[in-house]
Write an enzyme that holds these catalytic residues in place. Structure first.
Site, mmCIF file in Angstrom:
data_model
loop_
_atom_site.group_PDB
_atom_site.id
_atom_site.type_symbol
_atom_site.label_atom_id
_atom_site.label_comp_id
_atom_site.label_asym_id
_atom_site.label_seq_id
_atom_site.Cartn_x
_atom_site.Cartn_y
_atom_site.Cartn_z
ATOM 1 C CE LYS A 247 83.797 52.747 139.228
ATOM 2 N NZ LYS A 247 83.829 53.243 140.602
ATOM 3 C CB THR A 277 82.832 31.926 142.659
ATOM 4 O OG1 THR A 277 82.103 30.930 143.367
ATOM 5 C CG2 THR A 277 83.246 31.381 141.302
HETATM 6 C C1 LIG Z 1 83.254 52.525 141.855
HETATM 7 C C2 LIG Z 1 84.162 52.725 143.020
HETATM 8 C C3 LIG Z 1 84.648 51.642 143.754
HETATM 9 C C4 LIG Z 1 84.151 50.263 143.522
HETATM 10 O O1 LIG Z 1 84.701 49.700 142.370
HETATM 11 P P1 LIG Z 1 83.827 48.604 141.585
HETATM 12 O O2 LIG Z 1 84.825 47.866 140.795
HETATM 13 O O3 LIG Z 1 82.828 49.351 140.776
HETATM 14 O O4 LIG Z 1 83.156 47.754 142.626
HETATM 15 C C5 LIG Z 1 85.599 51.868 144.724
HETATM 16 N N1 LIG Z 1 86.029 53.114 145.012
HETATM 17 C C6 LIG Z 1 85.550 54.186 144.349
HETATM 18 C C7 LIG Z 1 86.061 55.531 144.702
HETATM 19 C C8 LIG Z 1 84.592 54.034 143.359
HETATM 20 O O5 LIG Z 1 84.080 55.101 142.739
#
Ligand SMILES: *Cc1c(COP(=O)(O)O)cnc(C)c1O
Length: 406
Positions: A247, A277
């Site tokens: 993010k 992996t």
């Molecule tokens: C998006 C999200 C995740 C998962 O993270 P990713 O790296 O996208 O798999 C975990 N917790 C929350 C609160 C999220 O919004």
């Protein structure tokens, strides 16, 4: 059984409710984000993305791109194995050290995504600590819920952001019962922030472990981007800090940061860690560069907050209802799945503005919304075009105006 007939009937029911998910196909262009190209079959059009979790535009930042190019050329495409069997690249080790330092913890452990880090991290702790009971905030993310369920440990759900309710539930168990409290800092759909200090007070009172998901906060809050817990000086009191590299850091991957023993325990017992992996070295290097940059630079965070405040102020001037919250997430409330989709389609087709409608089960029915995420790369012109378009459709469709009480 007529399998395809079954699948189709289930999908028709979802369509009927107006919450069938249609993916918007876009092509992002490095250096031009949030501007992108939208594809509908062979036809293309220009769009501005207003719903990305690349919150700071780090996905196109020169330091990230340079690191990824360099390590791709140096190390090749894939890691070539699981972490256990030839897949531990030098860049994974560097990244884990960077993450441990970011959160002021002894160690950190990488996963292929934040989803997997929650699923495997919580799942392993809850399953392997004998007699462990989990206490989960009512609005926890699907990845945490799946991890807790998968562990088969007993769990209790406490009222969202309510330390008193957590205290009440924890009190039902004696001091001999190992307790694990799981919650988030910034909740991604309402954009509200947990009362972390109060929750930690309750955890400490009951000798419970604390596990915080800072996925929507890392990179964005705190002097070095360590999250809300860093901003509030609370990182040392939290047992496990979980985050994503996908993010605000703009790349991909997930992690936990904790004591050396806890991290070693999850490394040793988590199936979702060991039998998969490892991330490509270039991805690890890109994430590492992104974290290092945001540790030293607050410019992106300050600009983002400025953009968020500007969008909120302009929405208020028009009376377009949005949830007041202390984060960077602006939920514009519509309250109906079909309407939310219609507004989203209209913004896209008439203005080239891309805001994905958010429907059940991501949010409760009746609280359907458009989730707007301003970033440092949105210009005043971008903001004005968004606001003018929203104002236009709010008038045309005679949608309710007004403010939502805090
Ligand atoms: C998006 C999200 C995740 C998962 O993270 P990713 O790296 O996208 O798999 C975990 N917790 C929350 C609160 C999220 O919004």
């Amino acid at each position: 059984m007529d399998f395809d007939g079954f699948f189709k009937a289930e999908l028709d029911a979802v369509r009927e409710e107006g919450r069938y998910r249609v993916f918007t196909e876009i092509e992002r262009h490095r250096g031009r984000f949030p501007h992108a190209t939208r594809y509908v079959g062979d036809e293309t059009s220009a769009v501005t993305v207003w719903c990305s979790n690349d919150y700071l535009g780090m996905g196109q930042h020169p330091v990230v791109i340079e690191a990824m190019h360099r390590v791709l050329d140096e190390c090749g495409a894939g890691a070539g194995g699981t972490r256990n069997i030839s897949g531990t690249n030098h860049h994974h080790v560097l990244l884990e050290a960077e993450l441990a330092d970011l959160h002021n913890k002894e160690a950190a452990l990488l996963f292929t995504s934040g989803y997997v880090s929650n699923w495997a991290g919580l799942g392993t702790l809850a399953a392997k600590i004998p007699g462990c009971v989990v206490f989960s905030d009512a609005l926890n993310h699907a990845s945490m819920i799946e991890g807790i369920r998968h562990s088969r440990a007993p769990y209790k759900v406490w009222a969202h952001n309510d330390p008193a309710d957590l205290d009440r539930l924890l009190s039902e168990f004696g001091p001999e019962v190992p307790k694990l409290v799981a919650f988030e800092s910034v909740y991604s759909m309402d954009g509200d922030i947990a009362p972390i200090a109060e929750i930690l007070d309750v955890c400490e009172k009951h000798g419970a472990m604390s596990y915080i998901d800072e996925v929507h906060a890392v990179g964005l809050y705190g002097a070095r981007g360590g999250g809300v817990a860093e901003r509030e000086g609370l990182m040392d009191r939290i047992t496990v800090i979980e985050g994503t590299l996908g993010k605000a850091f703009g790349v991909m991957g997930g992690y936990i940061a904790a004591s050396a023993d806890l991290v070693d325990f999850v490394r040793t017992f988590a199936s979702g860690f060991i039998f998969s992996t490892a991330l490509p070295p270039a991805v690890a290097a890109g994430a590492c560069a992104s974290i290092a940059h945001l540790k030293a630079s607050s410019r992106e965070r300050e600009l983002q907050q400025d953009r968020v405040a500007t969008v909120r102020r302009k929405l208020d001037m028009l009376g377009i209802p949005h949830l007041p919250n202390p984060s960077h997430i602006i939920p514009v409330m519509v309250g109906d799945a079909k309407k939310a989709k219609m507004i989203s389609d209209w913004l896209m087709d008439n203005h080239g503005i891309y805001v994905q409608p958010i429907n059940y089960p991501t949010v409760p029915r009746g609280t359907e919304r458009l989730r707007i995420t301003p970033s440092p790369v949105h210009t005043d012109g971008d903001i004005n075009r968004l606001i003018d378009a929203l104002s236009d459709i709010w008038s045309q469709c005679e949608l309710a105006r007004g403010s939502i009480a805090a």
